[in-house]
Design a protein around this motif. Structure first.
Motif, short mmCIF file in Angstrom:
data_model
loop_
_atom_site.label_atom_id
_atom_site.label_comp_id
_atom_site.label_asym_id
_atom_site.label_seq_id
_atom_site.Cartn_x
_atom_site.Cartn_y
_atom_site.Cartn_z
N GLU A 140 -17.74 -16.86 44.10
CA GLU A 140 -18.17 -17.84 45.09
C GLU A 140 -17.68 -19.24 44.73
OE1 GLU A 140 -22.40 -15.77 46.48
OE2 GLU A 140 -22.41 -17.59 45.26
N LEU A 141 -17.12 -19.94 45.71
CA LEU A 141 -16.78 -21.34 45.58
C LEU A 141 -17.70 -22.15 46.48
CD1 LEU A 141 -12.87 -21.16 45.74
CD2 LEU A 141 -14.33 -21.23 43.70
N SER A 142 -18.19 -23.28 45.98
CA SER A 142 -19.15 -24.06 46.75
C SER A 142 -18.81 -25.54 46.69
CB SER A 142 -20.57 -23.83 46.24
OG SER A 142 -20.70 -24.28 44.90
N VAL A 143 -19.14 -26.23 47.78
CA VAL A 143 -19.05 -27.69 47.86
C VAL A 143 -20.30 -28.19 48.55
CG1 VAL A 143 -16.53 -27.78 47.89
CG2 VAL A 143 -17.78 -27.57 50.05
N GLY A 144 -20.66 -29.44 48.31
CA GLY A 144 -21.86 -29.95 48.94
C GLY A 144 -22.05 -31.43 48.76
N ALA A 145 -23.17 -31.90 49.28
CA ALA A 145 -23.56 -33.30 49.17
C ALA A 145 -25.02 -33.36 48.77
CB ALA A 145 -23.34 -34.03 50.49
N LEU A 146 -25.36 -34.38 47.98
CA LEU A 146 -26.70 -34.48 47.42
C LEU A 146 -27.19 -35.91 47.47
CD1 LEU A 146 -29.15 -33.56 45.63
CD2 LEU A 146 -27.66 -33.90 43.65
N LEU A 147 -28.42 -36.10 47.92
CA LEU A 147 -29.14 -37.37 47.83
C LEU A 147 -30.31 -37.16 46.90
CD1 LEU A 147 -29.96 -40.26 48.71
CD2 LEU A 147 -31.21 -39.19 50.61
N ASP A 148 -30.36 -37.95 45.83
CA ASP A 148 -31.43 -37.78 44.85
C ASP A 148 -31.97 -39.15 44.43
OD1 ASP A 148 -33.19 -36.98 42.92
OD2 ASP A 148 -31.74 -35.93 41.67
N SER A 149 -33.12 -39.52 44.99
CA SER A 149 -33.76 -40.79 44.64
C SER A 149 -35.10 -40.57 43.97
CB SER A 149 -33.94 -41.64 45.90
OG SER A 149 -34.82 -41.00 46.82
N ARG A 150 -35.33 -39.38 43.39
CA ARG A 150 -36.60 -39.09 42.72
C ARG A 150 -36.80 -39.99 41.50
NH1 ARG A 150 -35.70 -32.92 41.44
NH2 ARG A 150 -33.65 -33.84 40.98
N ASP A 151 -38.03 -40.34 41.23
CA ASP A 151 -38.32 -41.19 40.08
C ASP A 151 -38.43 -40.40 38.79
OD1 ASP A 151 -40.70 -39.90 40.75
OD2 ASP A 151 -41.96 -41.59 40.13
N ASN A 152 -38.44 -39.07 38.87
CA ASN A 152 -38.54 -38.23 37.68
C ASN A 152 -37.98 -36.86 38.02
OD1 ASN A 152 -40.32 -36.08 36.01
ND2 ASN A 152 -40.14 -37.96 34.81
N LEU A 153 -37.31 -36.23 37.05
CA LEU A 153 -36.70 -34.92 37.31
C LEU A 153 -37.71 -33.79 37.34
CD1 LEU A 153 -33.49 -35.08 35.07
CD2 LEU A 153 -33.70 -35.52 37.51
N PHE A 154 -38.79 -33.90 36.56
CA PHE A 154 -39.69 -32.79 36.36
C PHE A 154 -40.91 -32.82 37.28
CE2 PHE A 154 -37.80 -33.76 32.12
CZ PHE A 154 -36.88 -32.71 32.13
N THR A 155 -41.53 -33.99 37.38
CA THR A 155 -42.72 -34.14 38.23
C THR A 155 -42.57 -35.42 39.02
OG1 THR A 155 -44.06 -32.98 36.57
CG2 THR A 155 -45.24 -34.24 38.25
N PRO A 156 -41.81 -35.41 40.10
CA PRO A 156 -41.61 -36.63 40.89
C PRO A 156 -42.90 -37.07 41.57
CG PRO A 156 -39.95 -34.95 41.39
CD PRO A 156 -41.02 -34.28 40.62
N ARG A 157 -43.04 -38.39 41.68
CA ARG A 157 -44.16 -38.96 42.44
C ARG A 157 -43.68 -39.75 43.64
NH1 ARG A 157 -47.27 -41.21 37.03
NH2 ARG A 157 -47.94 -39.16 36.24
N GLN A 158 -42.43 -40.13 43.61
CA GLN A 158 -41.83 -40.87 44.72
C GLN A 158 -40.37 -40.42 44.87
OE1 GLN A 158 -43.24 -42.86 46.80
NE2 GLN A 158 -44.94 -43.94 45.84
N GLY A 159 -39.87 -40.53 46.08
CA GLY A 159 -38.45 -40.32 46.28
C GLY A 159 -38.13 -39.10 47.12
N THR A 160 -36.82 -38.87 47.27
CA THR A 160 -36.30 -37.80 48.11
C THR A 160 -35.20 -37.05 47.39
OG1 THR A 160 -36.79 -39.01 50.15
CG2 THR A 160 -35.14 -37.27 50.31
N PHE A 161 -35.19 -35.75 47.58
CA PHE A 161 -34.10 -34.89 47.13
C PHE A 161 -33.64 -34.09 48.33
CE2 PHE A 161 -32.49 -30.77 45.90
CZ PHE A 161 -31.69 -31.01 44.80
N ALA A 162 -32.37 -34.22 48.70
CA ALA A 162 -31.84 -33.49 49.85
C ALA A 162 -30.43 -33.02 49.51
CB ALA A 162 -31.82 -34.36 51.10
N GLN A 163 -30.21 -31.72 49.58
CA GLN A 163 -28.91 -31.17 49.22
C GLN A 163 -28.47 -30.15 50.26
OE1 GLN A 163 -28.73 -29.12 45.41
NE2 GLN A 163 -26.54 -29.46 45.26
N VAL A 164 -27.24 -30.26 50.71
CA VAL A 164 -26.63 -29.28 51.59
C VAL A 164 -25.42 -28.70 50.87
CG1 VAL A 164 -25.27 -31.04 52.81
CG2 VAL A 164 -25.68 -28.80 53.88
N THR A 165 -25.30 -27.38 50.87
CA THR A 165 -24.24 -26.70 50.12
C THR A 165 -23.60 -25.63 51.00
OG1 THR A 165 -25.51 -27.00 48.08
CG2 THR A 165 -23.68 -25.44 48.01
#
Length: 377
Positions: free
Chosen positions: A199-224
């Protein structure tokens, strides 16, 4: 297994998870190759930590999982302002005779401008199959055993601000054995004997989370977008599009509301085990992974997270999903609800890492206990 035996295993799993103390690091099944600590040293020289850890996990399709993990974390110098590199090697065995051996890692460049990640794994992993569609009855349950290797490599490159471009390649070379009499043994389903995927993949990602493990604010949006073709050395030809969108909002104190939307579409002649699957420890908790599967999946969930006492937190979640053969058929698909709650035992307050224990309930008396690391999403 009797109901009393299942209850005993769940009680033991819960007891083990809750007795983990803050002074002991615990690695759990399904731990991603994510950083375990942000770079925080004032020195211009990075630090290295290598540590063997016990591994413990649980899910309906696996039962209790146990094994060992060796974790290596390489902190970058503070001047680099980069997340640490990590390498995790894990050997797991489950109460359902499943074995998985894997090594995965990642590396971040300065200012977190680029992320490189890779994984290689071998597994022999008996799993259930109920058929394709949203109305497959429990009596259709079959057991099949995939056996083989998986390898992947990926890159995430910052374009601007919180926006990244992504790309990757995944190789899966496995054989599949039908352990019970049913559709899979007849060999009429695509991929019922296994085979090779490239499999070959390409995509776009928006990541404004304040923490990787337990975010309290922000957005994560990925299309692949993923493509598998016979020109790449695979006997299968199919495409996959995946949209994963999450948003986190803090209320008062450490109270947080998190929401997730997942859309997944598979077109072409994809193997049955590469279709859109319902269930798992991250979304659609309460269903065994693969309890329902088809070419289209739409699922959503919302979770409320609240502190309880000292380093213990509680969560409540609810969601629903649907599978169908086409997007327009989702409007008539059977709704698959899920709800439940769980406990979070914080290990590292600074990095917000935690052990999680969730119990989810689904439709048709479906339920599951999940033990894992960090939040479900």
């Amino acid at each position: 297994m009797t109901a009393w035996n299942r209850l005993a295993i769940r009680a033991l799993s819960l007891r083990v998870a809750l007795r983990v103390t803050v002074g002991v690091s615990l690695s759990l099944a399904g731990t991603p190759a994510s950083v375990w600590a942000q770079a925080g040293s004032d020195s211009t020289v990075g630090r290295r930590r290598i540590q063997p850890l016990p591994a413990l996990g649980s899910a309906p399709e696996t039962g209790l999982q146990f094994g060992v993990t060796v974790l290596a974390v390489f902190d970058r110098p503070a001047l680099d302002h980069a997340r640490p590199a990590s390498l995790i090697a894990t050997a797991l065995r489950s109460t359902k005779a499943q074995t998985r051996i894997s090594a995965e890692g990642e590396h971040w460049t300065r200012q977190n401008a680029r992320r490189l990640n890779a994984l290689v794994a071998w597994q022999k992993f008996p799993l259930p199959f109920y058929g394709i569609g949203d109305a497959t009855p429990e009596r259709n349950k079959e057991i099949f055993t995939p056996k083989g290797i998986e390898a992947l490599a990926g890159i995430q490159q910052r374009v601007r601000g919180s926006w990244y471009a992504t790309g990757g390649i995944r190789l899966l070379d496995q054989s599949i054995t039908a352990d019970t009499i049913g559709v899979l043994r007849q060999g009429t389903l695509t991929g019922s004997d296994g085979g090779r995927l490239v499999e070959l993949s390409v995509g776009a990602l928006l990541d404004s989370r304040d923490n990787l493990f337990t975010p309290r604010q922000g957005t994560f949006a990925q299309v692949t977008y993923t493509h598998n073709d016979d020109d790449l050395g695979s006997p299968f030809q199919y495409d996959r599009v995946r949209l994963d969108a999450r948003h986190y909002r803090a209320l008062t104190g450490a109270h947080v509301v998190a929401a997730q939307l997942l859309l997944l579409g598979v077109s072409g002649d994809a193997p049955f085990d590469q279709l859109a699957l319902v269930g798992g420890g991250d979304i659609m908790r309460g269903y065994a992974r693969g309890r329902y599967r088809d070419q289209r999946l739409a699922a959503a969930q919302v979770e409320y997270r609240t502190p309880f006492a000292h380093r213990v937190g509680l969560v409540a979640f609810a969601g629903a999903g649907m599978v169908a053969s086409e997007w327009d058929a989702l409007t008539d698909a059977r709704l698959l609800p899920t709800y439940g709650g769980g406990v979070r035992l914080q290990i590292d307050p600074q990095q917000r890492t935690a052990v999680r224990v969730d119990f989810g309930v689904g439709r048709d008396s479906s339920s599951g206990l999940y033990i894992g690391f960090n939040q479900a999403f």
